[in-house]
Design a protein around this motif. Structure first.
Motif, PDB file in Angstrom:
ATOM      1  N   GLN A   1      -7.153  -6.472   0.768  1.00 34.85           N
ATOM      2  CA  GLN A   1      -6.049  -7.022  -0.029  1.00 34.85           C
ATOM      3  C   GLN A   1      -6.529  -7.647  -1.349  1.00 34.85           C
TER       4      GLN A   1
ATOM      5  N   HIS B   1      -4.827 -16.305   0.638  1.00 31.36           N
ATOM      6  CA  HIS B   1      -5.332 -15.493  -0.471  1.00 31.36           C
ATOM      7  C   HIS B   1      -6.655 -16.050  -0.983  1.00 31.36           C
TER       8      HIS B   1
ATOM      9  N   GLY C   1      -0.402  -9.913  -1.748  1.00 31.39           N
ATOM     10  CA  GLY C   1       0.218 -10.552  -0.601  1.00 31.39           C
ATOM     11  C   GLY C   1       1.497  -9.843  -0.224  1.00 31.39           C
ATOM     12  N   SER C   2       2.515 -10.601   0.126  1.00 35.09           N
ATOM     13  CA  SER C   2       3.783 -10.035   0.595  1.00 35.09           C
ATOM     14  C   SER C   2       4.728  -9.681  -0.535  1.00 35.09           C
TER      15      SER C   2
ATOM     16  N   GLU D   1       6.158 -14.300   3.414  1.00 32.95           N
ATOM     17  CA  GLU D   1       4.892 -14.364   4.131  1.00 32.95           C
ATOM     18  C   GLU D   1       5.018 -13.784   5.534  1.00 32.95           C
TER      19      GLU D   1
ATOM     20  N   PRO E   1       1.374  -8.716   4.439  1.00 32.35           N
ATOM     21  CA  PRO E   1       1.010  -8.270   3.092  1.00 32.35           C
ATOM     22  C   PRO E   1       1.372  -6.810   2.850  1.00 32.35           C
TER      23      PRO E   1
ATOM     24  N   TYR F   1      -7.124 -10.468   5.665  1.00 30.97           N
ATOM     25  CA  TYR F   1      -6.830  -9.994   4.307  1.00 30.97           C
ATOM     26  C   TYR F   1      -8.072  -9.356   3.691  1.00 30.97           C
TER      27      TYR F   1
END
Length: 221
Positions: free
Chosen positions: A61, A158, A78-79, A8, A12, A56
């Motif tokens: 994202q 998210h 995400g990451s 995290e 992202p 995000y």
């Protein structure tokens, strides 16, 4: 394997072709009902977490988004290499609650006229409240949120990003908000036509200008 917070902290993974929020700064949501949806979530103790997902949403994202009767599903990058699966389930109003709401809306010509014209009057929220059926779902009671990321917070960033995309989906189609509570557009409008007297052409406001076509599957009519 590195712990979840290592992933995290790296931020992202940038993506192309995601669903980007139209709003670039400030609040997200152009119409009263979409702003009210976000404000309702923030007033329920989710403010900080929702803010973490705003970036995000604006970065695009959210890769996929589908809105159906009572449920939203999405995938968010995400990451980690694999996108996360997100779902938001809303408890629908009961048949009896919808029957009472429809009867009250049908009994008022202005409500019927505006809804039949595709508008969502702000006063409709009070109609739902008077029927003991809140229009906006209460997070602790009516919302079930899940994400398969390793963050145990609900909502995580998210889920929060999907909430913002959902708010902009409400901008495009206000009836999507009602669909989340269990009533599709065509079903509601048909009930209003059956229940009330004919609405004169003069009483029907001009339809609201159609917004841009949504880039995500929305609830069927």
């Amino acid at each position: 394997m590195s712990p979840w917070y290592d992933y995290e902290s790296s931020g992202p993974i940038p993506v192309e072709g995601g669903i980007k929020a139209k709003s670039k700064r400030g609040a997200i949501g152009e119409q009263w009902w979409s702003r009210r949806f976000i404000a309702f979530l923030e007033s329920s103790g989710m403010s900080g977490r929702l803010q973490r997902g705003r970036a995000y949403a604006r970065r695009g994202q959210v890769l996929e988004f589908a809105l159906g009767a009572g449920k939203v599903t999405a995938r968010v990058q995400g990451s980690r290499p694999s996108p996360y699966s997100v779902s938001i389930t809303v408890r629908p109003l009961t048949v009896a609650q919808w029957r009472e709401v429809e009867a009250r809306l049908a009994s008022q010509a202005l409500f019927r006229a505006r809804l039949l014209a595709g508008e969502m009057p702000a006063e409709i929220e009070q109609v739902f409240a008077d029927c003991g059926a809140p229009l906006f779902p209460e997070p602790a009671r009516d919302l079930t949120m899940s994400c398969n990321c390793p963050d145990w917070s609900v909502p995580c960033k998210h889920l929060a990003a999907v909430c913002y995309v959902l708010a902009e989906a409400f901008d495009v189609d206000p009836f999507a908000m009602l669909a989340l509570r269990g009533k599709k557009r065509d079903s509601l409008l048909a009930a209003l036509r059956r229940a009330g007297p004919p609405v004169s052409a003069q009483a029907v406001p001009a339809p609201r200008a159609a917004g841009a076509s949504p880039r995500w599957p929305c609830c069927p009519t």
